[in-house]
Design a protein around this motif. Structure first.
Motif, PDB file in Angstrom:
ATOM      1  N   ALA A 179      -1.872  17.514  -0.972  1.00 35.08           N
ATOM      2  CA  ALA A 179      -1.284  16.185  -0.186  1.00 35.08           C
ATOM      3  C   ALA A 179      -2.604  15.288   0.174  1.00 35.08           C
ATOM      4  N   SER A 180      -3.563  15.989   0.882  1.00 38.77           N
ATOM      5  CA  SER A 180      -4.680  15.335   1.320  1.00 38.77           C
ATOM      6  C   SER A 180      -6.026  15.449   0.370  1.00 38.77           C
ATOM      7  N   ASP A 181      -6.778  14.363   0.431  1.00 41.35           N
ATOM      8  CA  ASP A 181      -7.949  14.515  -0.258  1.00 41.35           C
ATOM      9  C   ASP A 181      -9.290  14.029   0.698  1.00 41.35           C
ATOM     10  N   GLN A 218     -13.725   6.500   1.560  1.00 37.08           N
ATOM     11  CA  GLN A 218     -13.127   5.363   1.891  1.00 37.08           C
ATOM     12  C   GLN A 218     -13.459   4.569   3.552  1.00 37.08           C
ATOM     13  N   VAL A 232       1.753   8.027  -5.788  1.00 41.72           N
ATOM     14  CA  VAL A 232       0.512   9.018  -5.765  1.00 41.72           C
ATOM     15  C   VAL A 232       1.310  10.417  -5.160  1.00 41.72           C
ATOM     16  N   VAL A 266      -3.420   6.697   7.119  1.00 38.95           N
ATOM     17  CA  VAL A 266      -3.679   7.695   6.115  1.00 38.95           C
ATOM     18  C   VAL A 266      -2.942   9.112   6.544  1.00 38.95           C
ATOM     19  N   VAL A 317       0.638   8.544   5.656  1.00 36.62           N
ATOM     20  CA  VAL A 317       0.627   8.712   3.934  1.00 36.62           C
ATOM     21  C   VAL A 317       0.728  10.197   3.820  1.00 36.62           C
ATOM     22  N   ILE A 318      -0.051  11.125   4.385  1.00 34.48           N
ATOM     23  CA  ILE A 318      -0.191  12.585   4.078  1.00 34.48           C
ATOM     24  C   ILE A 318       1.215  13.149   4.539  1.00 34.48           C
ATOM     25  N   PHE A 362      -7.526   3.282   9.531  1.00 38.41           N
ATOM     26  CA  PHE A 362      -7.399   3.759   8.457  1.00 38.41           C
ATOM     27  C   PHE A 362      -6.804   5.212   8.556  1.00 38.41           C
ATOM     28  N   THR A 416       1.014   4.462  -2.437  1.00 36.28           N
ATOM     29  CA  THR A 416       0.671   5.766  -1.922  1.00 36.28           C
ATOM     30  C   THR A 416       1.994   6.650  -2.174  1.00 36.28           C
ATOM     31  N   HIS A 443       3.590  12.650   1.848  1.00 35.07           N
ATOM     32  CA  HIS A 443       3.170  13.418   0.691  1.00 35.07           C
ATOM     33  C   HIS A 443       3.764  14.902   0.809  1.00 35.07           C
ATOM     34  N   ARG A 473     -12.252  11.994  -0.712  1.00 30.73           N
ATOM     35  CA  ARG A 473     -11.809  10.658  -0.996  1.00 30.73           C
ATOM     36  C   ARG A 473     -11.756   9.908   0.449  1.00 30.73           C
ATOM     37  N   GLU A 474     -11.373  10.504   1.374  1.00 33.27           N
ATOM     38  CA  GLU A 474     -11.062   9.790   2.480  1.00 33.27           C
ATOM     39  C   GLU A 474     -12.695   9.630   3.127  1.00 33.27           C
ATOM     40  N   ARG A 532       0.859  -1.180   0.143  1.00 36.21           N
ATOM     41  CA  ARG A 532       0.149  -0.092   0.084  1.00 36.21           C
ATOM     42  C   ARG A 532       0.667   1.363   0.081  1.00 36.21           C
TER      43      ARG A 532
HETATM   44  C1  LIG Z   1      -3.250   8.098  -1.652  1.00 35.30           C
HETATM   45  C2  LIG Z   1      -3.747   9.533  -1.881  1.00 35.30           C
HETATM   46  O1  LIG Z   1      -3.731  10.482  -0.875  1.00 35.30           O
HETATM   47  C3  LIG Z   1      -4.153  10.674   0.657  1.00 35.30           C
HETATM   48  C4  LIG Z   1      -4.139   9.472   1.374  1.00 35.30           C
HETATM   49  C5  LIG Z   1      -5.235   8.431   0.993  1.00 35.30           C
HETATM   50  C6  LIG Z   1      -4.852   6.976   1.331  1.00 35.30           C
HETATM   51  O2  LIG Z   1      -3.913   6.541   1.853  1.00 35.30           O
HETATM   52  O3  LIG Z   1      -5.869   6.153   0.901  1.00 35.30           O
HETATM   53  C7  LIG Z   1      -6.554   8.932   0.619  1.00 35.30           C
HETATM   54  C8  LIG Z   1      -6.608  10.133   0.202  1.00 35.30           C
HETATM   55  C9  LIG Z   1      -5.492  11.237   0.337  1.00 35.30           C
HETATM   56  O4  LIG Z   1      -6.072  11.998   1.464  1.00 35.30           O
HETATM   57  C10 LIG Z   1      -4.880   9.876  -2.617  1.00 35.30           C
HETATM   58  O5  LIG Z   1      -5.272  10.799  -2.800  1.00 35.30           O
HETATM   59  O6  LIG Z   1      -5.298   8.700  -3.303  1.00 35.30           O
END
Ligand SMILES: C=C(O[C@@H]1C=C(C(=O)O)C=C[C@H]1O)C(=O)O
Length: 101
Positions: free
Chosen positions: A52-54, A61, A41, A87, A90-91, A83, A38, A94, A57-58, A34
């Motif tokens: 960096a963040s969305d 999810q 991405v 995330v 991940v951010i 989760f 990311t 990013h 989308r979060e 994973r």
């Molecule tokens: C991976 C991304 O970046 C960020 C991390 C995400 C994740 O780890 O699933 C989802 C949304 C974003 O905040 C994405 O935009 O898809």
């Protein structure tokens, strides 16, 4: 007569721990995979100046994972916490990718 393998608590514990170790290994490999995705991405977002963040989308999810957790008899709160924890990392990655450009 052959003994029931589960009649001995020590063997039961060892058998269950062996499965737990396999599951933990699978989780580590899945998480590594994973983060490999990311990371790509993050590079894409840094290159094209995307945020960096969305959060939208979060949110989608989280709703999906909560529903999957309920189906799987896993606490949806726990699934969401896991989760959110992943995330956040991940951010952070990013943001570092964007800063290092
Ligand atoms: C991976 C991304 O970046 C960020 C991390 C995400 C994740 O780890 O699933 C989802 C949304 C974003 O905040 C994405 O935009 O898809």
């Amino acid at each position: 007569m052959a003994q029931n393998p589960d009649s001995d608590p020590t063997s039961t514990l060892l058998r269950l721990r062996s499965s737990i170790d396999n599951i933990d290994a699978a989780l580590v490999y899945m998480l590594a995979e994973r983060f490999r995705c990311t990371q790509q991405v993050g590079e894409l977002k840094a290159e094209y100046g995307m945020p960096a963040s969305d959060p939208a989308r979060e949110q989608r999810q989280i709703e999906r994972l909560r529903s999957l957790a309920a189906e799987a008899d896993l606490d949806p709160e726990f699934a969401q916490k896991w989760f959110t924890f992943v995330v956040a990392e991940v951010i952070h990655h990013h943001e570092r990718a964007a800063e290092s450009r």
